[in-house]
Each structure stands twice: as C-alpha cells, then as structure tokens.
Motif scaffolding. Structure first.
Motif, mmCIF file in Angstrom:
data_model
loop_
_atom_site.group_PDB
_atom_site.id
_atom_site.type_symbol
_atom_site.label_atom_id
_atom_site.label_comp_id
_atom_site.label_asym_id
_atom_site.label_seq_id
_atom_site.Cartn_x
_atom_site.Cartn_y
_atom_site.Cartn_z
ATOM 1 N N LEU A 10 0.830 -1.207 0.000
ATOM 2 C CA LEU A 10 0.000 0.000 0.000
ATOM 3 C C LEU A 10 0.863 1.256 0.000
ATOM 4 C CD1 LEU A 10 -2.818 -1.007 2.524
ATOM 5 C CD2 LEU A 10 -3.024 -0.732 0.047
ATOM 6 N N ILE A 11 1.904 1.265 0.810
ATOM 7 C CA ILE A 11 2.801 2.430 0.856
ATOM 8 C C ILE A 11 3.468 2.631 -0.505
ATOM 9 C CG2 ILE A 11 4.914 3.337 1.875
ATOM 10 C CD1 ILE A 11 4.088 1.935 4.501
ATOM 11 N N ALA A 12 3.887 1.523 -1.128
ATOM 12 C CA ALA A 12 4.523 1.614 -2.444
ATOM 13 C C ALA A 12 3.558 2.178 -3.481
ATOM 14 C CB ALA A 12 5.025 0.231 -2.880
ATOM 15 N N LEU A 13 2.313 1.739 -3.413
ATOM 16 C CA LEU A 13 1.310 2.258 -4.348
ATOM 17 C C LEU A 13 1.089 3.751 -4.154
ATOM 18 C CD1 LEU A 13 -1.386 -0.579 -4.349
ATOM 19 C CD2 LEU A 13 0.077 0.111 -6.264
ATOM 20 N N LEU A 14 1.012 4.182 -2.891
ATOM 21 C CA LEU A 14 0.829 5.604 -2.606
ATOM 22 C C LEU A 14 1.980 6.431 -3.178
ATOM 23 C CD1 LEU A 14 -0.472 5.439 1.085
ATOM 24 C CD2 LEU A 14 -1.719 6.336 -0.878
ATOM 25 N N LEU A 15 3.196 5.954 -2.953
ATOM 26 C CA LEU A 15 4.357 6.675 -3.477
ATOM 27 C C LEU A 15 4.366 6.671 -4.995
ATOM 28 C CD1 LEU A 15 7.096 5.375 -0.996
ATOM 29 C CD2 LEU A 15 6.054 7.656 -1.059
ATOM 30 N N CYS A 16 3.986 5.528 -5.579
ATOM 31 C CA CYS A 16 3.981 5.385 -7.036
ATOM 32 C C CYS A 16 2.997 6.343 -7.675
ATOM 33 C CB CYS A 16 3.651 3.945 -7.412
ATOM 34 S SG CYS A 16 3.569 3.652 -9.201
ATOM 35 N N PHE A 17 1.762 6.314 -7.165
ATOM 36 C CA PHE A 17 0.734 7.191 -7.716
ATOM 37 C C PHE A 17 1.095 8.658 -7.501
ATOM 38 C CE2 PHE A 17 -2.354 3.554 -7.275
ATOM 39 C CZ PHE A 17 -2.601 3.455 -8.637
ATOM 40 N N GLY A 18 1.575 8.975 -6.275
ATOM 41 C CA GLY A 18 1.836 10.367 -5.937
ATOM 42 C C GLY A 18 2.942 10.976 -6.768
ATOM 43 N N CYS A 19 4.046 10.274 -6.905
ATOM 44 C CA CYS A 19 5.187 10.833 -7.632
ATOM 45 C C CYS A 19 4.932 10.906 -9.129
ATOM 46 C CB CYS A 19 6.434 10.003 -7.351
ATOM 47 S SG CYS A 19 6.929 10.018 -5.609
ATOM 48 N N SER A 20 4.391 9.824 -9.690
ATOM 49 C CA SER A 20 4.276 9.763 -11.147
ATOM 50 C C SER A 20 3.248 10.725 -11.685
ATOM 51 C CB SER A 20 3.931 8.334 -11.585
ATOM 52 O OG SER A 20 2.708 7.931 -10.999
ATOM 53 N N ASN A 21 2.286 11.149 -10.890
ATOM 54 C CA ASN A 21 1.239 12.022 -11.393
ATOM 55 C C ASN A 21 1.696 13.464 -11.554
ATOM 56 O OD1 ASN A 21 -0.723 10.116 -11.747
ATOM 57 N ND2 ASN A 21 -1.639 10.387 -9.728
ATOM 58 N N THR A 22 2.832 13.844 -11.020
ATOM 59 C CA THR A 22 3.308 15.224 -11.166
ATOM 60 C C THR A 22 4.535 15.348 -12.064
ATOM 61 O OG1 THR A 22 4.584 14.972 -9.112
ATOM 62 C CG2 THR A 22 2.384 15.946 -8.944
ATOM 63 N N LYS A 23 5.284 14.270 -12.227
ATOM 64 C CA LYS A 23 6.515 14.397 -13.012
ATOM 65 C C LYS A 23 6.247 14.539 -14.507
ATOM 66 C CE LYS A 23 7.628 9.479 -13.615
ATOM 67 N NZ LYS A 23 8.635 8.437 -13.326
ATOM 68 N N TYR A 24 5.025 14.190 -14.962
ATOM 69 C CA TYR A 24 4.694 14.315 -16.380
ATOM 70 C C TYR A 24 4.067 15.657 -16.723
ATOM 71 C CZ TYR A 24 5.377 9.241 -16.566
ATOM 72 O OH TYR A 24 5.903 7.977 -16.500
ATOM 73 N N LEU A 25 3.922 16.555 -15.742
ATOM 74 C CA LEU A 25 3.252 17.831 -15.991
ATOM 75 C C LEU A 25 4.118 18.740 -16.855
ATOM 76 C CD1 LEU A 25 1.883 18.585 -12.399
ATOM 77 C CD2 LEU A 25 0.591 17.749 -14.373
ATOM 78 N N PRO A 26 3.476 19.636 -17.648
ATOM 79 C CA PRO A 26 4.254 20.606 -18.429
ATOM 80 C C PRO A 26 5.096 21.491 -17.508
ATOM 81 C CG PRO A 26 1.962 20.540 -19.156
ATOM 82 C CD PRO A 26 2.042 19.737 -17.895
ATOM 83 N N GLU A 27 6.201 21.938 -18.026
ATOM 84 C CA GLU A 27 7.112 22.791 -17.266
ATOM 85 C C GLU A 27 6.390 24.071 -16.845
ATOM 86 O OE1 GLU A 27 10.531 23.517 -15.259
ATOM 87 O OE2 GLU A 27 10.126 21.744 -16.503
ATOM 88 N N GLY A 28 6.513 24.409 -15.551
ATOM 89 C CA GLY A 28 5.929 25.642 -15.046
ATOM 90 C C GLY A 28 4.463 25.537 -14.671
ATOM 91 N N ASP A 29 3.856 24.377 -14.869
ATOM 92 C CA ASP A 29 2.434 24.218 -14.530
ATOM 93 C C ASP A 29 2.301 23.297 -13.321
ATOM 94 O OD1 ASP A 29 -0.302 24.535 -14.670
ATOM 95 O OD2 ASP A 29 -0.365 24.239 -16.843
ATOM 96 N N MET A 30 1.100 23.262 -12.757
ATOM 97 C CA MET A 30 0.831 22.446 -11.582
ATOM 98 C C MET A 30 -0.451 21.646 -11.793
ATOM 99 S SD MET A 30 1.744 25.118 -8.478
ATOM 100 C CE MET A 30 0.809 26.462 -9.207
#
Length: 766
Positions: A10-30
């Motif tokens: 469960l902890i691994a899934l939380l980290l996986c979902f949390g990190c990967s959902n922001t690293k693909y964002l366009p530069e300068g956006d949130m």
C-alpha cells in the motif's frame, strides 16, 4: 508477516501514484487538485454555512481528476501509457478510454469562478455579499480557495398578486392561484423559487384554457428598499403580453389519423379519404384498422371542452402506453370560429401488427450450474382491432454442472405460454380511470415440463386472470382475482426415493400440489430520478390460497383431516413478502445500495407448510452470495449430505435478508463493488425432519453472513457481474463457533475450495 507485506504494498502504491502524477506535468504548470469554498459570516449558523459552501462548491470549474482514497489511478494510467503513435491499438485505448488527462492549474479561471459564486449567492438573497479568490500550492499541486462573505439573507415581506376584481380575466385567474404560491412571506428570497413560481402559474393557466400563455409573460418585481433586509414581491402580467395569450380556448374539431405514415405524410393528409364520425371524433381510417372504442378510452378531449394541458398530456401518454403505435403526435390549430377555439389533430403511426422474436440466453449460478435457454415469442398487437395484445411463447432450456457435487443432475425445461392483454378493465362494473397509464386486463395460461436428470420430472400448469394498473410513473399494482397452479410428478427415480428415506423433507418436492386463490402486488420506485441523493424501491405482495375452500370444507391438516379437490390436497396459506431498497448517491460515480427482504408465509387449515413452489429460498447470485443457491437454512438445520449424491434445495415459510453494497466506477465501463449479505429462512411449524428449522425469538442468532467484492462491466444495455464472496458466519455450527472470520485464510487451498464462491451473473443483484 502477511499484514506487513500488505502495508508495504500500500505504501509503495501511494508513493507510485503520488510521484508519477506530477513528473509528467508541463514545465511551469501544476496539477489542479480541486477548489474549496469558505463561507465567513457570524450571522449564519454553522450548518447553514456548511450547506451554502457545499452548494457553491458544485459550481466550481473545472473539476479535478477523479480520485479514490486520495489516489488518482486514471491519471496514473494516462501518464504511464505514454503518447500513442497512432489513434488505435492497446496504448491508445489505455490512455484515452481508461486513463484521464491531467487537469492543470493553468486551466482554472479563478476570477470567473468567483463571479459565478457571487451571482449564485445574490440569487439566493444575499444582495450585499462579497467574494474573493486565492490559491495554495505544494509539490506541484495547486488548490483554488474562494471566500464568500454573504451577509444577512433578504427575506420576503409581502407577496402581492393581482386582486380578485382585476380588470382582465387573466389577472383574475392569476389572483386565484395565490393560495398555493411557492412565494411565502418570511421565506428567504430565492431566484430559483421565483422561476418555479412562474412555471407553476403557467401550468395552472394552461389547465384553464390559456393555450398560448408562457412563463415569460409573468413579471415578478422586487422591491428591496423596504428596509430591514426584506423585499416585497409583485406578481404581474407583462404589459406587452399579446392578446392571443390572454384568451381562453375551447376544443372544436377532433380529427384522428390512425394510419399516418411519416414517409408519405403529405399524401396521407391531402388525399381524399373516407371518414367516420364517432361521438366527437372524426376518424380517417378507411381500412377500419382500429375500432373507435380505443379513442374513447384514451383521449380526454371532447368538443366544447376548455383546453387543458393536463388532458393534452394524458391523452398522448395513454396513446403511447397502448403499445400499438410506433409514433404519436398531435397538433393544435386555430379554428375558423367566432369564439377562440382549437382544432385538434392526432397522427398515429402503428407498429407492425404481428411480430416474432427469438431470444437466446446464457445462464450461470453459484450452484455451479451453467446453461442456456431459447424463447420464441409471437405477438399480435391488435387482435380484436382494439389494441389487444396476444402473445404465444415457446421456451426450452438446460442447466448443466460441469464439475461439482451436482454433476450429472442436469435440469431440462420446456414449455409454452399464451397470454391476452386488453387495454382496459374488463369488469361488470365500469371503473373510471384518469391516470396517464392505460389499465390492463390480462389472461394467461402456462405449462412447463421440468426434468431433473436422475431424480424426477414435474408437470406444472398455471392460469391467471387479473388486472394491472399504474397510478403514476412511480406506482404499479397488479391483482389476480384468479390464480391457479397445479404441479404433478411424472417420473421419480429410485435414487431420489432412496434419498427421501434419509431426508423425508425431499418428498415435498414431488408431491402433487394444487394452489388457487387471489394474489396482489404493489410496487413503488423513484429510482428513475438519477440526480436525487436518496432513491427507493419497494415491492409488497400478498398471496391468499385456499381460504374459501378451507372454510367451506372445514380442513384441519394438524388434526389429520386433510381435504382434497379432484383427488389432490389443496394448499391453504397466507403469504406476504416485502422488498425494500435504498440507494444513497455518494458522488458522481458512486453509491451505497441497501436492501431488506421480509417474507412471512402462514400455513393453516389444510396445510402445515407452504407448498414447495411457494416457499422462500435464500443464497445464490442475487441473494447471499457467499453461499450456494438455496443452501442456507431453514434456521440452524444442515442436511447430512454425502459427497456421492446431489445437494438438495432448502426452503422455508419465513425469510429475512439484508444486503448492502458500495458501488463505484473504476474506469470506463468497469465498476467495482464491496458487499455484505446476511439472512436466513425458517419454518412456521416445528418439523422433526428439519431440527432447528422453526422460527424463534433467537432468529437473529441464526443469520448467515457473507462478504465479498466484485466487478461490473456496465455497457448500458448489458451488465456483466463478477462476484467473489466468502462466509463470515455459518448458522448451522454450534452457537459459539458460528463466526468464522478467524478462519479466513486466502493462502490455504483447502479453505478456498470450501469457502470461496465465484458468481457470474447478468445485471445488478438489486
């Protein structure tokens, strides 16, 4: 150890979902994670502030990515799928159908949202409200914050309608509508209520003949200067309202085209055709396709009547409800008369008179029986030229167990049914009906031959005559004044007779059964209201069998005086069943569905138990899913069945079942569910052949309980359901050992074999 592994996953899934959902964002956006509304005003109670904030929050756009327990799995799927090279294939489907693109903070127009919130609170009577927008961000996630300071809400001081002695008939008509007005002195000012009041006045006026009136002709003036945060409302007719909207219209000619063809509509209307005059109706039906009696029972307009929108809608609804016409429409035209009048035209396009339909079905259940069924239906929609529906049905089916204890005990069914439905009540006494739904009289005859391989064969005959009617879209009732059911065995094998020696209750299945008496059912539902937070379904049924015959013959089965008709003991009992369901809408794609079923059958006179075919059963794909179909009860009874013979069905005279299920959309057409089921059946009288089966005050200690999870593939016209369940409580065990939660062991092959039940079914369980 297993729990530690689960926590790590469960902890691994939380980290996986949390990190990967922001690293693909366009530069300068949130990533936009939603908006919050805060209502600041000490003059409002805490509950009022919360209710207003929740209402305003629904107006904020855009909506953030859908989440589950703080995760956003659809966004994660979108990101890991990557950019597909072409607009097809698995990656394209995964990204665009299962996944969901990120909602970026740059897409949020905070000032526009603030204006929308400001407009809404002003429409709710907070005329001096102030609204501001702000935002917060952290780890490339941003949230919009809106603060609303509404001030005190304006209330209605006076509502002034035109006087009864107004200058025009229209003003006088509006004056009479004040008593049921939705605008009440002392109530908060609300623009939505004002709009609803205009609609109400328009509806009432149209029922009084004002055919051309419109809500736009009503003006509600607001005077908010009267002081102390109050407002006076003046209900008026706009001065520019045209003259034709101020007049009351009557019905003049009524013309019906029952064979109207859309493809050559002009030819149908312009070509001279023979007409028939029937009462107030002019019928253009040279082929005499329909008898005029059907129009007399469906159309509410008559010549000289004041136009009424209610009668207008009722007539259309009843024509559609006949089930004979494919398309129904009407039109109103100004009549060439001195007084304001309307000519009415009905254009009816009939369905094909005769049709045939073939259905091939696949079935499976938790008893591990799989099979198919074929139905052939022939229909005549206008049997006696008054929209009567004659249906002839032939059916056949087979259910086979490929593996398991019932392997080889296949079930074969074949039979037929004939039914005739009249779109009216056929009674010696004329019954007036003014609902939008056509009442029906139905006669039915049915025969079925069922062969249980290696066990027995049964012949079943049933005939009914009764009435069906709907008071409104939510309520439906059915009364069968005649309901006769006769069951007779045609073959019983030696194997089954030997099983009866050890389980005498099995003899009830192959007894001759004669059941007759009236039956009644009542159904209420508002589940069609998809936007309601709470919706309900309720069905009640009553079955009174053999009452008069038992009284006349003095039957007393308990005393050994069993009476017969035509050489067969008739059944005598009262049976009622109540099925109540509640659906709580939790969000856009989630709900909590609950059901409770209470059934009571009281045998008396000529019976000591309900006949087998009218008894209650429990367990299976639409019941308690952690147990085999018809395997529970009655009470704590558990038959001692060896592994070398078939599993008998268990039945009872009383039933209690409770179900609750959390349903949520996972992605696309795939939905998930978590559920808990409980219940049991019992006998009314003590039966020494089924010890522990009688109902007692300790019934709550004898409930079977199961739980599980499932998937639903919902493609609108078909729902494929997959459920995996296991028992939590087994009522046949000693009282102190009935809860078996501590025995759950998914890692044990033996436990899985004895406890896991996999169900495949069509449709939701309730």
């Amino acid at each position: 150890m297993n729990n530690i592994k689960l926590y790590c996953i469960l902890i691994a899934l939380l980290l996986c979902f949390g990190c990967s959902n922001t690293k693909y964002l366009p530069e300068g956006d949130m990533l936009y994670v939603g908006g919050e509304v805060k209502v600041e005003d000490s003059s409002l109670s805490r509950s009022d502030r919360k209710a207003l904030a929740n209402e305003l929050k629904t107006l904020i756009r855009p909506r953030p990515n859908r989440g589950f327990l703080g995760l956003r799995p659809r966004l994660w799927v979108y990101n890991i799928a990557g950019e597909p090279k072409k607009e097809k294939g698995f990656r394209y489907w995964l990204r665009n159908k299962v996944g969901e693109p990120p909602v970026l903070f740059s897409q949020v127009d905070s000032d526009y949202n603030a204006d929308v919130l400001q407009n809404r609170v002003e429409n709710k009577g907070y005329f001096k409200a102030r609204t501001s927008a702000d935002s917060t961000s952290r780890n490339r996630r941003a949230k919009a914050l809106y603060t609303v300071r509404p001030g005190r809400q304006y209330t209605i001081r006076n509502v002034i309608f035109p006087s009864d002695s107004a200058a025009t008939p229209l003003d006088s008509a509006i004056a009479t509508l004040q008593r049921r007005s939705r605008l009440k002195p002392g109530s908060p000012y609300d623009l939505d209520v004002i709009k609803a009041e205009r609609e109400r006045i328009d509806q009432r006026l149209k029922n009084r003949g004002y055919f051309y009136f419109s809500p736009d002709y009503i003006l509600v003036q607001v005077d908010s200067t009267v002081g102390n945060r109050q407002a006076d409302l003046f209900v008026k007719v706009k001065e520019e309202t045209p003259q034709h909207a101020r007049q009351v219209y009557r019905i003049n000619k009524i013309t019906i085209y029952p064979n109207y063809n859309l493809t050559n509509a002009q030819d149908t209307l312009q070509k001279p055709q023979a007409t028939q005059q029937y009462k107030d109706f002019t019928i253009v039906d040279p082929d005499a396709t329909f008898r005029p009696i059907i129009y007399d029972r469906t159309l509410f307009f008559h010549k000289g009547d004041i136009y009424s929108r209610r009668d207008h809608d009722l007539s259309l609804n009843r024509l559609v409800n006949l089930g004979t016409f494919k398309f129904v429409k009407n039109s109103f035209r100004l009549a060439d008369t001195l007084s304001p009048s309307l000519d009415v035209y009905y254009y009816l396009t009939p369905l094909p008179k005769k049709s045939i339909r073939v259905e091939l079905l696949a079935k499976t259940n938790s008893a591990n029986f799989n099979g198919s069924e074929i139905n052939i239906n022939w229909s005549n929609r206008n049997t006696f030229r008054a929209a009567e529906l004659l249906t002839l049905t032939g059916f056949g089916g087979v259910e086979i167990q490929v593996s398991g204890q019932n392997k080889g005990y296949n079930v074969y069914r074949v039979g037929g049914e004939a039914s005739l439905v009249w779109p009216r009540f056929i009674t010696p006494i004329k019954i007036a009906d003014s609902s939008a739904f056509v009442p029906r009289t139905k006669a039915m005859v049915n025969y079925e031959y069922q062969n249980r391989a290696r066990l027995y064969s049964l012949n079943s005959f049933r005939s009914q005559f009764g009435y069906l009617w709907k008071n409104n879209p939510r309520v439906e009732q059915q009364l069968n004044v005649i309901d006769v059911n006769y069951v007779s065995p045609s073959r019983v094998t030696e194997e089954y007779l030997q099983r009866i020696d050890s389980l005498p209750a099995l003899g009830k299945v192959i007894e001759k059964q004669l059941i007759f008496g009236p039956t009644y059912s009542y159904t209420y539902t508002n589940t069609m209201r998809k936007r309601e937070r709470h919706t309900f379904y309720y069905k009640a049924s009553l079955d009174a069998a053999g009452t008069l015959a038992g009284l006349l013959t003095g039957a007393d089965a308990k005393g050994g005086d069993t009476k017969e008709l035509f050489g067969v003991p008739f059944s005598q009992f009262l049976k009622t069943e109540h099925d109540f369901r509640h659906y709580l809408r939790l969000g856009r794609d989630s709900q909590l569905a609950s059901r409770i079923i209470v059934g009571v059958g009281m045998p008396y006179g000529n019976s000591t138990e309900l006949p087998f075919i009218r008894q209650f059963f429990i367990g299976g794909v639409n019941s308690i899913r952690a147990f085999r179909a018809r395997a529970i009860g009655p009470g704590t009874f558990n038959p001692d069945v060896g592994g070398d013979t078939f599993l008998p069905d268990q039945s009872g005279d009383l039933k209690l079942e409770l179900n609750t299920e959390y349903r949520a959309k996972l992605f696309s057409v795939v939905h998930g569910a978590l559920f808990v089921d409980a219940g049991n059946i019992w006998l009314w009288n003590e039966n020494p052949e089924k010890p522990g089966g009688r109902f007692s005050g300790d019934f709550y200690k004898e409930l079977a309980v199961g739980t599980g999870a499932g998937l639903r593939i919902d493609v609108t016209f078909l729902v494929l359901r997959l459920d995996l369940a296991f028992p939590l409580r087994k009522p046949w065990l000693p009282e102190q050992d009935r809860w078996v939660l501590d025995q759950v062991d998914f890692g044990s092959k033996t436990w899985r074999k004895d406890n896991l039940v996999f169900n495949i079914a069509i449709g939701y369980p309730f």
